[in-house]
Scaffold this motif. Structure first.
Motif, mmCIF file in Angstrom:
data_model
loop_
_atom_site.group_PDB
_atom_site.id
_atom_site.type_symbol
_atom_site.label_atom_id
_atom_site.label_comp_id
_atom_site.label_asym_id
_atom_site.label_seq_id
_atom_site.Cartn_x
_atom_site.Cartn_y
_atom_site.Cartn_z
ATOM 1 N N ARG A 166 0.898 -1.155 0.044
ATOM 2 C CA ARG A 166 0.015 0.055 0.090
ATOM 3 C C ARG A 166 0.761 1.244 0.210
ATOM 4 N NH1 ARG A 166 -3.491 -1.680 4.008
ATOM 5 N NH2 ARG A 166 -2.136 -0.562 5.612
ATOM 6 N N GLU A 167 2.147 1.120 0.536
ATOM 7 C CA GLU A 167 2.816 2.257 0.966
ATOM 8 C C GLU A 167 3.787 2.374 -0.429
ATOM 9 O OE1 GLU A 167 4.290 3.258 4.950
ATOM 10 O OE2 GLU A 167 6.113 2.754 4.188
ATOM 11 N N LEU A 168 4.377 1.491 -0.880
ATOM 12 C CA LEU A 168 5.358 1.721 -1.712
ATOM 13 C C LEU A 168 4.933 2.761 -3.272
ATOM 14 C CD1 LEU A 168 7.286 -1.836 -1.920
ATOM 15 C CD2 LEU A 168 8.264 0.556 -1.503
ATOM 16 N N PRO A 169 3.552 2.318 -3.759
ATOM 17 C CA PRO A 169 3.072 3.055 -4.794
ATOM 18 C C PRO A 169 3.120 4.619 -4.476
ATOM 19 C CG PRO A 169 1.775 1.441 -4.676
ATOM 20 C CD PRO A 169 2.826 1.174 -3.284
ATOM 21 N N GLN A 170 2.931 4.945 -3.286
ATOM 22 C CA GLN A 170 3.021 6.476 -2.821
ATOM 23 C C GLN A 170 4.557 6.914 -3.141
ATOM 24 O OE1 GLN A 170 1.244 7.997 0.592
ATOM 25 N NE2 GLN A 170 0.246 5.877 1.060
ATOM 26 N N LEU A 171 5.339 6.034 -3.094
ATOM 27 C CA LEU A 171 6.722 6.570 -3.094
ATOM 28 C C LEU A 171 7.567 6.505 -4.454
ATOM 29 C CD1 LEU A 171 8.077 5.119 0.391
ATOM 30 C CD2 LEU A 171 7.778 7.422 -0.079
ATOM 31 N N LYS A 172 6.746 5.904 -5.325
ATOM 32 C CA LYS A 172 7.400 5.698 -6.645
ATOM 33 C C LYS A 172 7.831 6.863 -7.492
ATOM 34 C CE LYS A 172 5.086 2.731 -9.529
ATOM 35 N NZ LYS A 172 4.099 1.830 -10.098
ATOM 36 N N ASP A 173 7.267 7.799 -7.226
ATOM 37 C CA ASP A 173 7.366 9.342 -8.175
ATOM 38 C C ASP A 173 7.953 10.170 -6.994
ATOM 39 O OD1 ASP A 173 5.002 9.544 -6.846
ATOM 40 O OD2 ASP A 173 3.981 10.698 -8.320
ATOM 41 N N PHE A 174 8.542 9.954 -5.850
ATOM 42 C CA PHE A 174 9.085 10.769 -4.769
ATOM 43 C C PHE A 174 10.399 11.109 -5.160
ATOM 44 C CE2 PHE A 174 11.689 11.596 -1.024
ATOM 45 C CZ PHE A 174 10.919 12.087 -0.310
ATOM 46 N N ALA A 212 9.358 -14.620 -5.935
ATOM 47 C CA ALA A 212 8.366 -13.760 -5.334
ATOM 48 C C ALA A 212 8.644 -12.341 -5.322
ATOM 49 C CB ALA A 212 7.698 -14.189 -3.936
ATOM 50 N N ALA A 213 9.873 -11.926 -4.872
ATOM 51 C CA ALA A 213 10.357 -10.736 -4.664
ATOM 52 C C ALA A 213 10.348 -10.053 -5.937
ATOM 53 C CB ALA A 213 11.840 -10.802 -4.044
ATOM 54 N N ARG A 214 10.801 -10.833 -7.123
ATOM 55 C CA ARG A 214 11.191 -10.086 -8.347
ATOM 56 C C ARG A 214 9.698 -9.888 -9.083
ATOM 57 N NH1 ARG A 214 15.991 -13.723 -9.170
ATOM 58 N NH2 ARG A 214 17.552 -12.490 -8.441
ATOM 59 N N ARG A 215 8.800 -10.795 -8.806
ATOM 60 C CA ARG A 215 7.435 -10.770 -9.259
ATOM 61 C C ARG A 215 6.906 -9.680 -8.678
ATOM 62 N NH1 ARG A 215 4.562 -15.211 -7.165
ATOM 63 N NH2 ARG A 215 6.672 -16.495 -8.026
ATOM 64 N N PHE A 216 7.013 -9.214 -7.415
ATOM 65 C CA PHE A 216 6.397 -8.038 -6.779
ATOM 66 C C PHE A 216 6.999 -6.701 -7.210
ATOM 67 C CE2 PHE A 216 6.638 -5.502 -2.834
ATOM 68 C CZ PHE A 216 5.131 -5.212 -2.635
ATOM 69 N N GLN A 217 8.314 -6.841 -7.401
ATOM 70 C CA GLN A 217 8.807 -5.611 -7.899
ATOM 71 C C GLN A 217 8.440 -5.172 -9.283
ATOM 72 O OE1 GLN A 217 13.330 -6.629 -7.387
ATOM 73 N NE2 GLN A 217 12.840 -7.256 -5.185
ATOM 74 N N LYS A 218 8.430 -6.495 -10.077
ATOM 75 C CA LYS A 218 8.027 -6.047 -11.653
ATOM 76 C C LYS A 218 6.624 -5.759 -11.397
ATOM 77 C CE LYS A 218 7.865 -8.423 -15.854
ATOM 78 N NZ LYS A 218 8.015 -9.672 -16.562
ATOM 79 N N LYS A 219 5.672 -6.127 -10.589
ATOM 80 C CA LYS A 219 4.142 -5.701 -10.558
ATOM 81 C C LYS A 219 4.085 -4.090 -10.263
ATOM 82 C CE LYS A 219 0.360 -6.773 -8.071
ATOM 83 N NZ LYS A 219 -0.172 -7.326 -6.649
ATOM 84 N N LEU A 220 4.960 -3.899 -9.290
ATOM 85 C CA LEU A 220 4.906 -2.349 -8.754
ATOM 86 C C LEU A 220 5.711 -1.540 -9.607
ATOM 87 C CD1 LEU A 220 5.031 -2.652 -5.051
ATOM 88 C CD2 LEU A 220 2.955 -2.247 -6.176
ATOM 89 N N SER A 221 6.476 -2.100 -10.709
ATOM 90 C CA SER A 221 7.364 -1.394 -11.447
ATOM 91 C C SER A 221 8.274 -0.260 -10.795
ATOM 92 C CB SER A 221 6.803 -0.990 -12.846
ATOM 93 O OG SER A 221 5.529 -0.029 -12.526
ATOM 94 N N LEU A 222 8.990 -0.576 -9.735
ATOM 95 C CA LEU A 222 9.635 0.367 -8.658
ATOM 96 C C LEU A 222 10.768 1.117 -9.744
ATOM 97 C CD1 LEU A 222 9.854 -1.682 -5.451
ATOM 98 C CD2 LEU A 222 8.030 -0.012 -6.258
ATOM 99 N N PRO A 223 10.831 2.439 -9.668
ATOM 100 C CA PRO A 223 11.684 3.082 -10.453
ATOM 101 C C PRO A 223 12.987 3.303 -9.849
ATOM 102 C CG PRO A 223 10.256 4.772 -9.391
ATOM 103 C CD PRO A 223 10.033 3.442 -8.948
ATOM 104 N N PHE A 224 13.139 2.964 -8.588
ATOM 105 C CA PHE A 224 14.395 3.228 -8.046
ATOM 106 C C PHE A 224 15.349 1.850 -7.897
ATOM 107 C CE2 PHE A 224 10.811 3.293 -5.060
ATOM 108 C CZ PHE A 224 10.818 2.291 -4.344
ATOM 109 N N ARG A 225 16.447 1.932 -7.417
ATOM 110 C CA ARG A 225 17.104 0.480 -7.364
ATOM 111 C C ARG A 225 16.767 -0.268 -6.142
ATOM 112 N NH1 ARG A 225 22.116 0.667 -4.365
ATOM 113 N NH2 ARG A 225 22.536 2.782 -3.738
ATOM 114 N N ILE A 229 2.792 8.948 3.469
ATOM 115 C CA ILE A 229 4.336 8.680 3.687
ATOM 116 C C ILE A 229 5.183 9.723 3.181
ATOM 117 C CG2 ILE A 229 4.346 6.717 2.016
ATOM 118 C CD1 ILE A 229 6.234 6.785 5.269
ATOM 119 N N ARG A 230 4.611 9.991 1.928
ATOM 120 C CA ARG A 230 5.233 11.189 0.991
ATOM 121 C C ARG A 230 5.630 12.406 1.963
ATOM 122 N NH1 ARG A 230 5.446 11.271 -4.495
ATOM 123 N NH2 ARG A 230 5.105 13.383 -4.379
ATOM 124 N N ALA A 231 4.559 12.761 2.393
ATOM 125 C CA ALA A 231 4.482 14.202 3.234
ATOM 126 C C ALA A 231 5.331 13.838 4.529
ATOM 127 C CB ALA A 231 3.191 14.585 3.898
#
Lengths: 144, 70
Positions: free
Chosen positions: A52-60, A78-91, A131-133
């Motif tokens: 729930r929290e990670l998508p908020q930080l995607k464009d932080f 499972a980790a890679r699948r999750f990261q791919k699903k959220l397409s996290l822009p950071f390393r 979480i962003r704020a």
């Protein structure tokens, strides 16, 4: 004898990093920590609050601040699948053995640690609705 | 005396091994570990007990006045 008993009792509570503690050089090199400020995000695919929290930080973004994800999933697929699903822009660094997170030893995940020049400056434990704020505010406080 | 102390130290070290860290709860996070995951009847019974004890009207149905007879 007394000392050994005292030490054995206190070893039950192995403390992690507190604010002001330097990050172990080995851990810092695994995280590829550079000079400047890094925000370490500890998460896992099975952690609903993290999802729930990670998508908020995607464009932080904040000047001079780098986001670094640490996925603590034991199951790398499972980790890679999750990261791919959220397409996290950071390393993201995978920590299946928990070697990195056990050094930080947070009481809950998601956990965020703000590290500046290799020193822990602040931490946010648990999920927060905005979480962003909150992160922006903590970073501003560190800059002062 | 020394024997008692060693015994206590061993017992305490046993407790240490039981402590599960937050990042080690992958298996516990599975649906099957949720309360009542295996049985709807269990959830029903839990709700019955909760509403009876609280004597409240929740968002999941209507309960009685706390006697547990409905």
């Amino acid at each position: 004898m007394r000392l050994s008993l005292f030490l054995s009792l206190f070893s039950l509570f192995l403390w992690g990093y507190e604010i002001g503690d330097p990050v172990d050089p080995q851990i810092a090199s695994r995280l590829h920590l550079q000079k400047g400020t890094q925000v370490l995000l500890f998460f896992a695919s099975w952690c609903h609050s993290c999802a729930r929290e990670l998508p908020q930080l995607k464009d932080f973004s904040s000047p001079g601040v780098e986001l670094v994800g640490v996925d603590v999933d034991e199951d790398l697929r499972a980790a890679r699948r999750f990261q791919k699903k959220l397409s996290l822009p950071f390393r993201v660094i995978n920590d299946p053995q928990g070697e990195i997170i056990s050094q930080f030893n947070p009481v809950a995940i998601p956990a965020i640690y703000i590290v500046s020049d290799g020193v822990v400056k602040d931490r946010i434990i648990g999920s927060h609705p905005d979480i962003r704020a909150l992160l922006q505010e903590r970073l501003r406080r560190i800059e002062r | 005396m020394r024997g008692v102390l060693i015994l206590f130290a061993l017992l305490f070290s046993g407790c240490k091994a039981l402590h599960v860290k937050p990042w080690e709860k992958e298996i516990f996070a599975r649906e099957i570990f949720q309360q009542g995951a295996c049985s709807d009847r269990f959830v029903e019974a839990q709700h019955h007990i909760y509403f009876s004890k609280e004597g409240s009207k929740g968002g999941e149905g209507v309960a009685g006045g706390g006697c547990g007879c409905n």
